[in-house]
Design an enzyme around this catalytic site. Sequence first.
Site, PDB file in Angstrom:
ATOM      1  N   HIS A  35       0.854  -1.193   0.000  1.00  0.00           N
ATOM      2  CA  HIS A  35       0.000   0.000   0.000  1.00  0.00           C
ATOM      3  C   HIS A  35       0.891   1.244   0.000  1.00  0.00           C
ATOM      4  O   HIS A  35       1.760   1.396   0.863  1.00  0.00           O
ATOM      5  CB  HIS A  35      -0.879  -0.041   1.248  1.00  0.00           C
ATOM      6  CG  HIS A  35      -1.916   1.035   1.322  1.00  0.00           C
ATOM      7  ND1 HIS A  35      -3.123   0.965   0.669  1.00  0.00           N
ATOM      8  CD2 HIS A  35      -1.933   2.200   2.002  1.00  0.00           C
ATOM      9  CE1 HIS A  35      -3.837   2.034   0.941  1.00  0.00           C
ATOM     10  NE2 HIS A  35      -3.142   2.815   1.746  1.00  0.00           N
ATOM     11  N   ASP A  37       0.830   5.312   0.058  1.00  0.00           N
ATOM     12  CA  ASP A  37       0.004   6.483   0.360  1.00  0.00           C
ATOM     13  C   ASP A  37       0.586   7.728  -0.287  1.00  0.00           C
ATOM     14  O   ASP A  37       1.662   8.189   0.098  1.00  0.00           O
ATOM     15  CB  ASP A  37      -0.073   6.682   1.881  1.00  0.00           C
ATOM     16  CG  ASP A  37      -0.918   5.618   2.540  1.00  0.00           C
ATOM     17  OD1 ASP A  37      -2.104   5.507   2.194  1.00  0.00           O
ATOM     18  OD2 ASP A  37      -0.374   4.876   3.387  1.00  0.00           O
ATOM     19  N   MET A  39       0.180  11.548  -0.719  1.00  0.00           N
ATOM     20  CA  MET A  39      -0.486  12.705  -0.091  1.00  0.00           C
ATOM     21  C   MET A  39       0.139  13.979  -0.636  1.00  0.00           C
ATOM     22  O   MET A  39       1.359  14.062  -0.784  1.00  0.00           O
ATOM     23  CB  MET A  39      -0.299  12.659   1.425  1.00  0.00           C
ATOM     24  CG  MET A  39      -0.761  11.371   2.080  1.00  0.00           C
ATOM     25  SD  MET A  39      -0.721  11.542   3.870  1.00  0.00           S
ATOM     26  CE  MET A  39      -0.993   9.842   4.383  1.00  0.00           C
ATOM     27  N   HIS A  68      -2.854   4.594  -2.996  1.00  0.00           N
ATOM     28  CA  HIS A  68      -3.969   5.300  -2.365  1.00  0.00           C
ATOM     29  C   HIS A  68      -3.704   6.792  -2.509  1.00  0.00           C
ATOM     30  O   HIS A  68      -2.844   7.340  -1.823  1.00  0.00           O
ATOM     31  CB  HIS A  68      -4.033   4.865  -0.892  1.00  0.00           C
ATOM     32  CG  HIS A  68      -5.064   5.594  -0.090  1.00  0.00           C
ATOM     33  ND1 HIS A  68      -5.095   5.538   1.292  1.00  0.00           N
ATOM     34  CD2 HIS A  68      -6.108   6.385  -0.442  1.00  0.00           C
ATOM     35  CE1 HIS A  68      -6.097   6.258   1.735  1.00  0.00           C
ATOM     36  NE2 HIS A  68      -6.723   6.790   0.709  1.00  0.00           N
ATOM     37  N   MET A 139     -12.080   4.358   4.851  1.00  0.00           N
ATOM     38  CA  MET A 139     -11.141   4.864   5.862  1.00  0.00           C
ATOM     39  C   MET A 139     -11.722   4.562   7.246  1.00  0.00           C
ATOM     40  O   MET A 139     -12.902   4.843   7.503  1.00  0.00           O
ATOM     41  CB  MET A 139     -10.945   6.382   5.732  1.00  0.00           C
ATOM     42  CG  MET A 139     -10.189   6.868   4.515  1.00  0.00           C
ATOM     43  SD  MET A 139      -8.527   6.199   4.260  1.00  0.00           S
ATOM     44  CE  MET A 139      -7.719   6.573   5.811  1.00  0.00           C
TER      45      MET A 139
HETATM   46  C1  DX5 Z   1      -3.478   7.280   6.346  1.00  0.00           C
HETATM   47  C2  DX5 Z   1      -3.141   6.227   5.328  1.00  0.00           C
HETATM   48  C3  DX5 Z   1      -2.922   4.872   5.862  1.00  0.00           C
HETATM   49  C4  DX5 Z   1      -1.857   4.742   6.925  1.00  0.00           C
HETATM   50  C5  DX5 Z   1      -2.375   3.767   7.929  1.00  0.00           C
HETATM   51  O1  DX5 Z   1      -4.260   8.277   5.800  1.00  0.00           O
HETATM   52  O2  DX5 Z   1      -4.138   6.118   4.335  1.00  0.00           O
HETATM   53  O3  DX5 Z   1      -2.674   3.939   4.813  1.00  0.00           O
HETATM   54  O4  DX5 Z   1      -0.624   4.294   6.448  1.00  0.00           O
HETATM   55  O5  DX5 Z   1      -1.484   3.720   8.969  1.00  0.00           O
HETATM   56  P1  DX5 Z   1      -1.746   2.852  10.274  1.00  0.00           P
HETATM   57  O6  DX5 Z   1      -1.901   1.423   9.803  1.00  0.00           O
HETATM   58  O7  DX5 Z   1      -0.550   3.101  11.085  1.00  0.00           O
HETATM   59  O8  DX5 Z   1      -3.015   3.351  10.876  1.00  0.00           O
HETATM   60 ZN    ZN Z   2      -3.786   4.500   2.842  1.00  0.00          ZN
END
Ligand code: DX5
Ligand code: ZN
Length: 229
Positions: A35, A37, A39, A68, A139
Amino acid sequence: MDPPPVVIAPSLLAADFAHLAAAAQAVEGTADWLHIDVMDNHFVPNLTIGRPVVESLRKTTELPFDCHLMITEPERWAVGYAEAGADYVTFHAEACQDPVALARRLRAAGTRPGLAVDRDTPVEPYLDLLPEFDLLLVMTIKAGFGGQELIPQLLAKVRTARRHVRAGHLRVRVEVDGGVSEQTIEAAAEAGADAFVAGTAVYGAADPAGAVRRLRALAERGVAAATGC
Ligand code: DX5
Ligand code: ZN
């Protein structure tokens, strides 16, 4: 080959950013997807990984990439992640005017589209769009940062989505993201999730591969309880 009953997707957000390739390789053979992320410091306050990093990582691991996108204007950027080698590209419903049009463009670019709903977004308005998607990301925190606790009330959205998927015989996976750990994964699976993002629970562990195996065993137990087999 049948798809795996549960998908465990370690999130690189919790890994050491100076050693991302090593972090990917640490879960190769035990995890199902990686995965990633993305941002942009606009859709969420945080700033992380962009396309060049995904392109570079693509050369270092065989793991499928579950990108994501927590970004504004996904219409402008999402296809670039398909071109960079992402197997799944998930964008946020809150950021997109026409999710179906973007899903079709992503599919045409050779990737599987995913739709994400953030903490404060209901899932109902999007259920009828799911035949166009391979993944629904629910989420279980407010998007933006790792290391938060899963909000159990948000699993109601997972239950709603799973009922809809079952009733419509849809093939879409229901993924949970945020606060997934050995303490919470079974409940998320019982609610109907079958793909699990885990950042801190994997990369915060001394043995990431061992953490993936433990998470999988617990998720499988939850899925079995949910489906009665
Ligand atoms: C946060 C991300 C997640 C994050 C989750 O917005 O989308 O993918 O990495 O992290 P944990 O598993 O530490 O909650
Ligand atoms: Zn994520």
